[in-house]
Design a protein around this motif. Structure first.
Motif: not given
Length: 287
Positions: A213-215, A217-218, A221-222
């Motif tokens: 996972d691309d943490r 980018e995540a 987003a959050e």
């Protein structure tokens, strides 16, 4: 819907030709992008070129390319002169050699593209080239002008299609000696090597890109979502630094942890796959 081709041309191997198209294989368009704003007004700001000496804005018509030859000395190149220096494109991806797929160091890999037949008339010749590469387990080296630059391309089979990867030129790849020259030569043997081999063997697996996972980018987003919803922004907890221990202890602890996880995983799988015991049917009492 078929994506738009980045480039169309002719793939040529000896006298076999095939109309092909290149399609983007890797894109960053799904990444979160930010604009620079004026904090006071909330308006987007524009980038302008300023003369480094006078501080005056320089309009686009007055901007020109220059190659620095010394301190504040430049050779000015007009757009027409630069255009004349660019190799003419003949739209032919001409194959010069075939190599084994693992013959080239991936440090030379630049950018991958999907290579597909450009039209139905080219599908048969495309299939012949594809099958030849697949049967011999080789890749093709070719050159052409792509996006105003002469590029070397590595073409290899991928499923029913082919991938064309642009390659870096030799002068673009920096020698590793500079980065590695200060690494001392150490002799490592005995239990340390055995423990390292044990850890590696127990964690042997296969690359599955969906597992990573691309943490970053995540997290962005959050953050954006929380700001939109007016929620309080909570800073993530920083990981605690572990105690400094010697290498041998770290290897032993790692080997024990890996063995424990492997045993737990094996136990879980056996329980999940073990057939359920059938209940013994109760006998009816005679009336």
């Amino acid at each position: 819907m078929t994506p738009r081709a980045n480039w169309k041309g002719l793939l040529k191997i000896a006298e076999v030709t095939c109309q092909v198209a290149l399609y983007t294989a890797v894109s960053t368009s799904e990444r979160i992008a930010f604009h620079t704003l004026n904090r006071a007004t909330g308006h987007r700001v524009q980038r302008r070129f300023i003369d480094s000496e006078t501080g005056s804005p320089v309009e686009k018509a007055d901007q020109v390319k220059g190659y620095e030859t010394g301190s504040r000395d430049y050779v000015i190149l007009e757009p027409e002169e630069i255009a004349e220096a660019i190799p003419e494109t003949d739209k032919i991806l001409s194959v010069s050699a075939f190599i084994r797929c693992d013959d080239i160091d991936d440090i030379y890999f630049d950018k991958p593209y999907y290579l597909a037949p450009a039209d139905p008339h080219s599908e048969e010749s495309y299939a012949v080239i594809h099958e030849g590469l697949r049967t011999k387990n080789v890749a093709a080296l070719a050159q052409t002008v792509l996006f105003r630059r002469l590029r070397t391309v590595l073409i290899r089979v991928q499923g029913r299609g082919m991938i064309a990867t642009t390659l870096n030129f030799d002068y673009e790849v920096l020698p590793a000696g500079k980065a590695f020259e200060d690494i001392p030569t150490l002799k490592v043997e005995g239990e340390m090597v055995e423990l390292a081999e044990h850890i590696i063997q127990k964690k042997i697996g296969h690359f599955n890109p969906a597992e990573f996972d691309d943490r970053y980018e995540a997290g962005l987003a959050e953050l954006v979502k929380a700001k939109l919803e007016g929620k309080e922004i909570q800073a993530p907890r920083k990981p605690q630094r572990g105690k400094v221990i010697d290498l041998m202890t770290a290897l032993r602890d790692s080997a024990a942890l890996v063995a424990k996880k492997a045993a737990s995983s094996s136990s879980g799988k056996s329980k999940a796959t073990a057939p359920k015991e059938k209940a013994t049917p109760r006998r009816r009492k005679a009336s």
